[in-house]
Design a protein around this motif. Structure first.
Motif, short mmCIF file in Angstrom:
data_model
loop_
_atom_site.label_atom_id
_atom_site.label_comp_id
_atom_site.label_asym_id
_atom_site.label_seq_id
_atom_site.Cartn_x
_atom_site.Cartn_y
_atom_site.Cartn_z
N LEU A 1 0.66 -1.24 0.00
CA LEU A 1 -0.19 -0.03 0.11
C LEU A 1 0.92 1.43 -0.16
CD1 LEU A 1 -2.81 -1.26 2.39
CD2 LEU A 1 -2.70 -0.79 0.03
N MET A 2 1.95 1.34 0.78
CA MET A 2 3.06 2.16 0.66
C MET A 2 3.32 2.56 -0.72
SD MET A 2 5.70 1.18 3.48
CE MET A 2 6.96 2.31 3.09
N SER A 3 3.49 1.81 -1.63
CA SER A 3 3.93 2.28 -2.96
C SER A 3 2.85 3.07 -3.82
CB SER A 3 4.20 0.73 -3.73
OG SER A 3 3.01 0.11 -4.11
N TYR A 4 1.91 3.01 -3.41
CA TYR A 4 0.51 3.63 -3.97
C TYR A 4 0.55 5.27 -3.24
CZ TYR A 4 -1.23 -0.40 -5.81
OH TYR A 4 -1.35 -1.78 -6.57
N GLY A 5 1.34 5.44 -2.61
CA GLY A 5 1.49 7.01 -1.93
C GLY A 5 0.34 7.03 -0.98
N LEU A 6 0.29 8.45 -0.72
CA LEU A 6 -0.95 9.06 0.48
C LEU A 6 -2.18 9.15 -0.10
CD1 LEU A 6 1.52 10.74 3.14
CD2 LEU A 6 0.44 8.66 3.11
N GLY A 7 -2.33 9.29 -1.59
CA GLY A 7 -3.44 9.72 -2.07
C GLY A 7 -4.82 8.67 -1.58
N PRO A 8 -4.46 7.41 -1.75
CA PRO A 8 -5.83 6.66 -1.26
C PRO A 8 -6.05 6.63 0.21
CG PRO A 8 -4.13 5.47 -2.72
CD PRO A 8 -3.49 6.67 -2.50
N VAL A 9 -4.80 7.07 1.05
CA VAL A 9 -4.96 6.93 2.50
C VAL A 9 -5.91 8.47 2.95
CG1 VAL A 9 -3.61 7.12 4.78
CG2 VAL A 9 -2.85 5.82 2.81
N ASN A 10 -5.50 9.50 2.27
CA ASN A 10 -5.98 10.58 2.81
C ASN A 10 -7.33 11.16 2.41
OD1 ASN A 10 -3.53 11.01 4.31
ND2 ASN A 10 -2.60 12.32 2.63
N THR A 11 -7.90 10.30 1.56
CA THR A 11 -9.42 10.53 1.41
C THR A 11 -10.14 9.82 2.29
OG1 THR A 11 -8.92 8.74 -0.30
CG2 THR A 11 -8.98 11.18 -1.05
N HIS A 12 -9.61 9.23 3.41
CA HIS A 12 -10.58 8.56 4.46
C HIS A 12 -10.52 9.10 5.83
CE1 HIS A 12 -10.32 5.88 0.77
NE2 HIS A 12 -11.56 5.62 1.21
N ASP A 13 -11.30 9.03 6.38
CA ASP A 13 -11.24 9.50 7.91
C ASP A 13 -10.73 8.26 8.72
OD1 ASP A 13 -11.65 10.34 10.46
OD2 ASP A 13 -13.83 10.42 10.37
N LEU A 14 -9.73 8.26 9.26
CA LEU A 14 -8.99 7.06 9.85
C LEU A 14 -9.06 7.40 11.73
CD1 LEU A 14 -6.13 6.13 7.70
CD2 LEU A 14 -8.40 5.47 7.59
N SER A 15 -9.84 8.12 11.92
CA SER A 15 -9.64 8.95 13.36
C SER A 15 -10.13 7.65 14.48
CB SER A 15 -10.36 10.25 13.46
OG SER A 15 -11.69 10.23 13.28
N SER A 16 -10.92 6.88 13.87
CA SER A 16 -11.54 5.86 14.93
C SER A 16 -10.21 5.02 15.39
CB SER A 16 -12.49 5.11 14.28
OG SER A 16 -12.34 4.58 12.96
N LEU A 17 -9.19 5.01 14.54
CA LEU A 17 -8.32 3.92 14.78
C LEU A 17 -7.53 4.25 16.65
CD1 LEU A 17 -6.41 3.56 11.51
CD2 LEU A 17 -7.74 1.56 12.69
N LYS A 18 -7.38 3.25 17.06
CA LYS A 18 -6.59 3.39 18.40
C LYS A 18 -5.28 2.56 18.48
CE LYS A 18 -10.02 2.17 21.33
NZ LYS A 18 -11.04 1.99 22.26
N VAL A 19 -5.65 1.59 17.94
CA VAL A 19 -4.38 0.52 17.96
C VAL A 19 -4.03 0.07 16.48
CG1 VAL A 19 -3.54 -1.61 18.95
CG2 VAL A 19 -4.75 -0.06 20.31
N LEU A 20 -2.68 -0.23 16.12
CA LEU A 20 -2.57 -1.08 14.87
C LEU A 20 -1.59 -2.10 15.23
CD1 LEU A 20 -1.23 2.39 12.97
CD2 LEU A 20 -3.40 1.02 12.68
N GLY A 21 -1.69 -3.20 14.33
CA GLY A 21 -0.87 -4.27 14.78
C GLY A 21 -0.04 -4.96 13.59
N SER A 22 0.85 -5.73 13.88
CA SER A 22 1.74 -6.11 12.42
C SER A 22 1.91 -7.81 12.86
CB SER A 22 3.00 -5.38 12.25
OG SER A 22 3.83 -6.37 11.08
N VAL A 23 1.77 -8.70 11.98
CA VAL A 23 2.26 -9.94 12.02
C VAL A 23 2.63 -10.80 10.99
CG1 VAL A 23 -0.11 -10.75 11.63
CG2 VAL A 23 1.42 -12.20 13.12
N GLY A 24 3.32 -11.73 11.00
CA GLY A 24 3.54 -12.50 9.97
C GLY A 24 5.14 -12.54 9.60
N GLU A 25 5.78 -11.50 9.65
CA GLU A 25 7.17 -11.21 9.08
C GLU A 25 7.76 -10.38 9.73
OE1 GLU A 25 7.77 -9.88 5.29
OE2 GLU A 25 5.35 -9.74 5.04
#
Ligand code: 7RM
Length: 637
Positions: free
Chosen positions: A354-378
């Motif tokens: 997703l990083m490779s698509y830049g911030l365009g697809p991110v910034n058009t959405h409201d992400l303010s509900s997020l409280k915790v982010l998690g990573s797994v697998g590698e």
């Protein structure tokens, strides 16, 4: 729902860490006490790592689905258990309350019973990410049948191998599955697998895509018809089968360093306690939070943190059928915005893509509900970690880097959101009750800090692997014999000055491609099936998005003809034998492989070449023919 075992402050974390090491049995007995047991256990822990023989809560009786469903009906009956977001954003989403889910599970459990599925029988589940997948899993658990979920990307041959290994006589599948702009013909793949598996008695098929399917008389049944049958029978209940804590709950196949995947077996009691405990603590789940784990239920992450952990905790689990990049690279953020997701648990490979698509697809959405982010697998690289932290969490959401394995059942090493500090690219500290150690190649514990070694665990935790299905000796050899007295993870690890753990990757012949475990031997076996292949050697190499890519060195019989077509043929063979996830990224034709005088392939050298490190190949003195290496270096892709 309140969680008496939820750690709320750094001080409570300290206390839990101390209690869990000083008195593990007392610690886990207390955690386990807040679950619903039909009979309390006689002893908390009996263990011997040498055989291995590990029992948690022996004598205890329970059914995990009563913990996931029945006990919530009073207080959470009308609360969403599963929110389902379809592949196509234009299709309606579904909200399944705890009451609905209970009803569906009971119904399908009765369907299984009507089809003569009994306690202890193995049921293979090969479905896409639809709510009925969770229903099928829980229905098995309801009646004590052992589920074996197979990821929808595996081939007919892989399914046949797993069906045979588990002697599974029952299958639950879908006509097809949607994934992005693709439609996967699941039932047709099952049909191909069953040509070799005549012992399969029943196949129950859920309608999802309406792709044409062939239904074999006497064997194949429609899910919807079977549900109608139990509806007309009148009795809507299906009392939960009372299970021993140590009865097997499920089998999940995973790759190791041999060519044959292992059926990791988890048991009812310990798995329930540990997945719930780790879910509530690592993510700091609060009642009402929406938890979005982007994994597929076909992997352990989906078992533990879409289905069992969240549901036991009475949480709302968001289940997503699609992929991160369809219809566009804003899909995750669209889902987060649409449902006001609070916890997002995903994989580094998805983040990097997703990083490779830049911030365009991110910034058009409201992400303010997020409280915790998690990573797994590698391992999560620092760049991806920072991107997630800054652009998704806006610097306000703790990022938990969770290290664990199919065999560990639940998260083993991770920071706890907002309670213990994070450190980019470090999984940081063990959870309470987890005792990691680093050992050298001789199996001696490496004490102190700023040290590297092989990551082992020296004491059991409740969701530790119990056996590999049908072959206990294999379990002992794989995990408990390399370093006697320890469970060996297969991972290399560094411990920093503060005691934080950083997982550096596998030290065995297991690759991690987009967070999926694939054995090099498995891929080699598949490549060698191709008629033109004489011999092959497979290694991993660093890949910008997948983490690791698959590099195959192949000795091919007919070097005349179009090399690219031959590559495609080999790739197709691998997809047929294992599944598309194991397709090599690069295939280099060679006339010889670097071998020692005793005929062993020197993978270390091939790994270096695949990594692009052609100058310093290390010690090559044991090579039979050094010219081979020169030739391979010159032909590098
Ligand atoms: C949950 C899962 C297990 C292997 C494991 C590691 C690697 C997983 C992390 C990680 C570094 C992490 N089960 N791994 N999580 N490496 N940091 N946070 O992935 O059985 O499919 O894979 O994955 O090598 O041994 S798994």
């Amino acid at each position: 729902m309140s969680y008496p075992f939820q750690i709320k402050t750094p001080e409570e974390h300290q206390v839990a860490m101390q209690k869990s090491t000083n008195d593990p049995e007392g610690f886990w007995a207390e955690v386990a006490s807040s679950f619903l047991w039909r009979k309390r256990w006689d002893s908390v822990l009996d263990w011997n790592f040498n055989t291995p023989d590990i029992k948690w809560f022996a004598g205890g009786k329970l059914n995990i689905t009563e913990n996931c469903l029945d006990r919530h009906l009073g207080s959470l009956g009308n609360k969403p258990a599963i929110i389902w977001e379809p592949n196509d954003p234009e299709e309606h989403h579904r909200v399944i309350t705890y009451r609905d889910l209970h009803h569906k599970v009971v119904q399908f459990a009765n369907v299984l019973k009507n089809n003569n599925v009994k306690k202890g029988d193995r049921v293979c589940i090969y479905m896409g990410m639809v709510p009925e997948l969770a229903v099928a899993v829980l229905a098995c658990a309801r009646i004590g049948a052992i589920h074996s979920v197979i990821f929808g990307g595996f081939s007919a041959q892989s399914i046949a191998d797993r069906l045979q290994d588990a002697q599974a006589e029952f299958i639950v599948t879908c006509d097809g599955a949607y994934r992005g702009n693709k439609e996967i013909p699941l039932k047709s793949v099952i049909d191909d697998a069953l040509v070799q598996c005549r012992f399969v008695k029943k196949v129950i098929v859920l309608t999802r895509t309406r792709i044409p399917v062939s239904m074999i008389k006497g064997r194949d049944l429609w899910w919807e018809d079977e549900i109608k049958k139990v509806e007309t029978m009148g009795n809507p209940d299906c009392p939960a089968e009372i299970m021993d804590a140590e009865d097997p709950l499920f089998i999940l196949y995973t790759s190791g360093s041999t060519g044959k995947p292992k059926g990791v077996v988890h048991s009812c009691g310990g798995y329930m306690v540990y997945t719930t405990y780790s879910f509530v603590n690592v993510f700091q789940y609060k009642p009402g939070d929406i938890h979005f784990c982007t994994a597929d239920v076909g992997w352990i992450t989906g078992h533990s943190y879409i289905v069992y952990g969240p549901l036991c905790a009475g949480a709302t689990s968001l289940m997503f059928e699609g992929i991160p990049t369809w219809p566009d690279a804003g899909r995750f953020w669209d889902v987060v915005d649409k449902y006001k997701v609070n916890i997002l648990y995903t994989a580094p490979t998805a983040i990097r893509s997703l990083m490779s698509y830049g911030l365009g697809p991110v910034n058009t959405h409201d992400l303010s509900s997020l409280k915790v982010l998690g990573s797994v697998g590698e391992p999560i690289n620092e760049e991806a970690w920072q991107w997630l932290n800054e652009n998704i969490g806006k610097g306000k959401c703790p990022v938990v880097d969770t290290w664990w394995q199919t065999e560990t059942g639940g998260i083993m090493i991770s920071n706890m959101a907002g309670i213990t500090p994070s450190k980019p690219s470090y999984a940081t500290l063990p959870l309470p009750g987890v005792q990691p150690v680093l050992v050298d190649d001789a199996g001696k514990e490496i004490e102190g800090n700023n040290v590297s070694g092989n990551l082992c665990i020296k004491f059991p935790w409740p969701s530790i692997i119990r056996t590999t299905y049908g072959d206990h000796e294999r379990c002992r050899l794989n995990y408990f014999s390399t370093y006697p007295g320890y469970y060996f993870t297969g991972d290399g690890c560094y411990r920093d000055e503060a005691g934080n753990y950083r997982i550096t990757g596998r030290v065995d012949d297991v690759l991690n491609v987009s967070g999926h475990r694939i054995g090099t031997a498995e891929v080699e076996n598949a490549i060698n099936m191709h008629a033109g292949v004489i011999e092959s050697a497979v290694v991993g190499y660093p890949h910008d998005i997948k983490g690791q890519g698959i590099y195959a060195f192949v000795i091919y019989s007919s070097t005349h003809g179009d090399e690219n077509l031959s590559r495609q043929d080999i790739s197709q063979t691998v997809a047929r034998i294992i599944g598309a996830i194991a397709r090599p990224d690069k295939i280099q034709f060679v006339s010889n492989l670097p071998k020692t005088r005793s005929g062993k392939i020197m993978r270390r050298i091939l790994r270096k070449i695949a990594e692009g490190e052609v100058e310093n190949l290390g010690d090559t003195s044991t090579l039979l023919d050094p010219n081979v290496v020169e030739e391979i270096k010159n032909g590098k892709l």
